[in-house]
Design a protein around this motif. Structure first.
Motif, short mmCIF file in Angstrom:
data_model
loop_
_atom_site.label_atom_id
_atom_site.label_comp_id
_atom_site.label_asym_id
_atom_site.label_seq_id
_atom_site.Cartn_x
_atom_site.Cartn_y
_atom_site.Cartn_z
N PRO A 189 -8.84 5.80 -4.07
CA PRO A 189 -8.63 4.87 -2.96
C PRO A 189 -7.94 3.91 -3.74
O PRO A 189 -8.34 3.10 -4.43
CB PRO A 189 -9.89 4.51 -2.57
CG PRO A 189 -10.84 5.65 -2.75
CD PRO A 189 -10.36 5.99 -4.14
N LYS A 190 -6.65 3.33 -2.97
CA LYS A 190 -5.89 2.46 -3.60
C LYS A 190 -5.42 1.35 -2.55
O LYS A 190 -4.94 1.43 -1.45
CB LYS A 190 -4.57 3.12 -4.22
CG LYS A 190 -3.68 2.39 -5.02
CD LYS A 190 -2.42 3.03 -5.37
CE LYS A 190 -1.35 2.45 -6.30
NZ LYS A 190 -0.23 3.08 -6.62
N VAL A 191 -5.71 0.09 -3.29
CA VAL A 191 -5.46 -1.06 -2.23
C VAL A 191 -4.02 -1.33 -1.96
O VAL A 191 -3.22 -1.15 -2.73
CB VAL A 191 -6.29 -2.49 -2.73
CG1 VAL A 191 -5.38 -3.03 -3.93
CG2 VAL A 191 -6.45 -3.50 -1.64
N GLY A 192 -3.74 -1.75 -0.55
CA GLY A 192 -2.23 -2.03 -0.35
C GLY A 192 -1.99 -3.34 -0.95
O GLY A 192 -2.59 -4.11 -1.69
N VAL A 193 -0.71 -3.81 -0.71
CA VAL A 193 -0.14 -5.02 -0.99
C VAL A 193 -0.14 -6.16 0.00
O VAL A 193 0.49 -5.85 1.09
CB VAL A 193 1.08 -5.07 -1.67
CG1 VAL A 193 1.88 -6.31 -2.37
CG2 VAL A 193 1.12 -3.86 -2.80
N LEU A 194 -0.78 -7.20 -0.49
CA LEU A 194 -0.68 -8.45 0.59
C LEU A 194 0.52 -9.37 0.03
O LEU A 194 0.35 -10.17 -1.12
CB LEU A 194 -1.95 -9.25 0.44
CG LEU A 194 -1.98 -10.56 1.37
CD1 LEU A 194 -1.93 -10.27 2.87
CD2 LEU A 194 -3.38 -11.43 1.22
N GLU A 195 1.63 -9.30 0.84
CA GLU A 195 2.80 -10.02 0.37
C GLU A 195 2.62 -11.52 1.25
O GLU A 195 2.27 -11.70 2.29
CB GLU A 195 3.89 -9.53 1.21
CG GLU A 195 4.19 -7.97 0.61
CD GLU A 195 5.58 -7.42 0.86
OE1 GLU A 195 6.08 -6.51 0.09
OE2 GLU A 195 5.55 -7.47 1.91
N LEU A 196 3.09 -12.64 0.48
CA LEU A 196 3.20 -14.01 1.00
C LEU A 196 4.47 -14.30 1.36
O LEU A 196 5.51 -13.89 0.97
CB LEU A 196 2.55 -14.87 -0.14
CG LEU A 196 1.30 -14.23 -0.69
CD1 LEU A 196 0.73 -15.46 -1.62
CD2 LEU A 196 0.22 -14.15 0.41
#
Length: 726
Positions: A219-226
């Motif tokens: 399970p791999k976390v997504g990317v939170l883009e700013l």
């Protein structure tokens, strides 16, 4: 109907995904919802902010990347059932200025669980065969199951989502609603138990016999883009479904992975093996640790031979240990793969920047596991395997190229870490271009003849960028290079991400000059390594590095953000003597008629006198001038072009043109007949729909004949390439 009632009862059992969906609470009111990047996300047009992803890495930081995640994983392989049982601690840092109450995980392996996944639906509806076209048969499916997710001991509820509007049966993205919000700048740790059923090797992962390539497996976390990152104007999650032609995108972090396999199995993985393997109860645990990467993959097989090992020592890099894993039937592939990897380390380190890691692991897939070949992960990749790899053959060229290509991903996919979902050209396309530059620098061509032809002394070969051009869809391109990976006309159109990008970048290099292009790519790499550049960031680096804004913006507008074919051709070519004509003329204030007989006699007299004075004159030379006319037709994009006419005396005349006019005519009047005309004489424009209509000849001319012969040979080589691939 009994089976349906049983299925419904299971679906509502506590702990099942559907039960979790039914029980999932709404996000706490204290958290403002953070949207997901949409299903139409593609080429970014606005450059990222200067401080995006923490700003450029200067080399004096404590770590190579700004580490956002940490994975600590214990994984146990059952090589008989082809399963992996895993326990994972995922620590994630909230880079945003607002609390986060929900995070998204990729469960990539669920792409292979059945016909309802986005991946399988797209293959079926698009009638595309993925890679070598292996069909999934009964018992070949694979999946990933979440067995437990907890935050600080409290259970986490989850539900599956489809950010790109795929079928509701797709389960490759899951939303976790956290019991405890993650404050700005704070981190949280999730304890996750998961279970993998590996598929029969397909699309970059799986097993065949005792061979296991374990990828997309945790399970791999997504990317939170700013805001200011890849075109974002507000915080957003970037977590797309696993599409048939998409690859990956993730944050940099640290991986500490313990892999347990039966005794007698050899293991290779991302990163460095740390400490001695630990044996217990007939099983052996191997520990691999690697920081500043954004993925992790591994392999295990009891048939692997003793690894072939080499070392690279280059300026700015640590000593790099290269291990090649292979099974006995492909032992002859190991040394070429090692040699190509060491050569790639030198070339990429010199032309982009020093390789920063201590290891490279190369896997030669065994017989019947070709689907595992040609795939990249940080410090770890799979090459190809061939029954024969004699020098000077197509199979040797392909083994070398695939090895170079998959290593090159370590830069464009690994260190630069672009978003392969939304902007695949930044990885596949730029890497393909740089790989071919490496082969071109080494003087390598692509051999296209069959073994029989070689024994007969027929050596058919093609320069690497001529070969690349064949797959660039030059005549009728379907999609802009900057289109995302899944909204494309076909698998063939997705394939142009490789060849058309490489061809467009080669044309850009020809337009701006090689030194300027190399400066620009070094700037791009130095500025964006260990960050996540967008297409707009590449464009900006190319503009600054080359100093040629108009040229860069033209190519990006036409080919990256747009889809304009280039189609120029010589439509007409003539060169005729300008002779005196009968009729009235004014002479000393009187109108005098020049009769045809008088004109003919004057022409004959002048020719005889000239021939007597010039006994060594060549055909096409004489006392009268020639008017040469060239008509060029343009049916595509505006590109700067050159037309060169060669005359009988060896002299040349050149014209330059650009613009959107559908035709242009160029004329010259001079002593001497034209014998040939060449459009794009320096071969700067490989995106042209056809190079066969770039030249014409009026008389025997060796240079033109040689060029046309070369084009005919190219056509033959294309045919032989097709035959070899059958």
């Amino acid at each position: 109907m009994l089976h349906l009632r049983i299925l419904l009862a299971w679906a509502l059992t506590a702990g099942s995904p559907l039960a979790a969906l039914a029980a999932a609470p709404a996000a706490p009111a204290a958290c403002a919802p953070i949207p997901l990047a949409g299903g139409n996300a593609a080429a970014v047009a606005t450059p990222s902010a200067a401080d995006a992803w923490g700003g450029p890495r200067r080399g004096n930081e404590a770590t190579l990347s700004d580490r956002v995640v940490r994975y600590s994983i214990d994984a146990t392989l059952d090589p008989v059932k082809h399963t992996v049982t895993g326990k994972q601690q995922l620590t994630w840092r909230n880079r945003s200025a607002q609390p986060v109450c929900s995070v998204y995980l990729h469960l990539y392996l669920n792409a292979f669980e059945g016909p309802g996944s986005t991946f399988m639906t797209e293959l079926r509806e698009g009638n595309d065969k993925f890679r070598s076209g292996v069909d999934v048969k009964d018992g070949d499916w694979g999946y990933m199951q979440l067995r437990k997710v907890a935050q600080g001991g409290a259970p986490v509820q989850w539900r599956f989502v489809q950010p790109d509007g795929g079928p509701k049966t797709d389960r490759t993205v899951v939303r976790l609603d956290l019991p405890q919000p993650v404050a700005p700048g704070a981190s949280t740790t999730l304890d996750i138990d998961f279970f993998d059923q590996l598929p029969r090797v397909i699309a970059r992962t799986g097993y065949f016999g005792s061979f296991h390539l374990v990828a997309q497996w945790f399970p791999k976390v997504g990317v939170l883009e700013l805001p200011g990152e890849r075109g974002a104007t507000a915080p957003r999650w970037n977590a797309h479904e696993f599409h048939a032609h998409s690859e990956f995108y993730a944050d940099f972090g640290e991986y500490d992975v313990r892999i347990t396999v039966p005794k007698g199995y050899t293991v290779g993985a991302t990163g460095e093996q740390t400490g001695a393997p630990v044996e217990k109860d007939g099983k052996v645990t191997h520990r691999f640790v690697q920081g500043d990467v954004h993925d992790f993959a591994w392999t295990a097989d009891k048939r692997y031979a003793r690894p072939l090992v080499g070392h690279y020592n280059g300026a700015g890099s640590p000593q790099v240990t290269v291990r090649v894993l292979y099974t006995p039937e492909y032992a002859h592939n190991a040394q070429p793969a090692l040699d190509a990897t060491l050569q790639s380390l030198e070339f990429f380190s010199r032309t982009l920047g020093p390789y920063p890691y201590r290891t490279v692991t190369v896997v030669i897939p065994p017989h019947n596991a070709g689907e595992a070949g040609g795939m990249e992960y940080p410090t770890f990749f799979t090459a190809s395997s061939f029954a024969k790899v004699d020098p000077g053959t197509l199979t040797r060229d392909l083994l070398d190229f695939v090895t170079i290509h998959e290593f090159g991903h370590g830069y464009f996919y690994g260190i630069l870490a672009s978003n392969e979902f939304e902007e695949p050209m930044l990885d596949e396309g730029l890497n393909e271009y740089w790989d071919q530059r490496m082969l071109r620098a080494a003087g390598r061509d692509i051999h296209l003849g069959t073994p029989l032809m070689k024994t007969l002394g027929i050596d058919l070969r093609l320069p690497v960028f001529d070969y690349e051009r064949l797959g660039a869809m030059t005549e009728h391109p379907a999609d802009p290079l900057g289109q995302n990976s899944w909204k494309r006309m076909s698998g063939g159109s997705y394939g142009t991400v490789y060849s058309r990008t490489a061809t467009a970048m080669r044309d850009l290099e020809a337009a701006v000059g090689t030194p300027a292009l190399e400066r620009a790519f070094k700037l791009y790499y130095a500025r964006w390594k260990f960050r996540h550049p967008s297409i707009a960031d590449l464009r900006q680096a190319l503009i600054e590095g080359t100093g040629q804004r108009a040229t860069v913006e033209r190519i990006f507008a036409q080919q990256v953000y747009g889809v304009q074919p280039v189609d120029d051709r010589i439509a007409a070519f003539s060169s005729n003597e300008v002779l005196p004509q009968p009729g009235y003329v004014q002479y000393r204030g009187r109108r005098i008629e020049l009769t045809s007989a008088a004109i003919d006699k004057a022409i004959a007299d002048k020719r005889a006198a000239w021939k007597k004075a010039h006994p060594e004159a060549k055909p096409g030379e004489g006392p009268f001038p020639y008017r040469t006319s060239v008509l060029v037709r343009r049916a595509g994009a505006d590109v700067p072009q050159t037309v060169t006419v060669t005359f009988a005396d060896g002299s040349r005349a050149t014209a330059h043109f650009s613009g959107t006019r559908p035709w242009q005519r160029f004329t010259w009047t001079k002593h001497g007949k034209a014998v040939s005309v060449q459009l794009d004489p320096q071969h700067k424009v490989y995106l042209d729909a056809s190079k066969f209509d770039d030249a014409r000849t009026l008389e025997n001319d060796g240079s033109v004949a040689q060029r046309l012969t070369g084009q005919f040979a190219s056509a033959l080589q294309t045919l032989f390439s097709f035959l070899v691939s059958l």
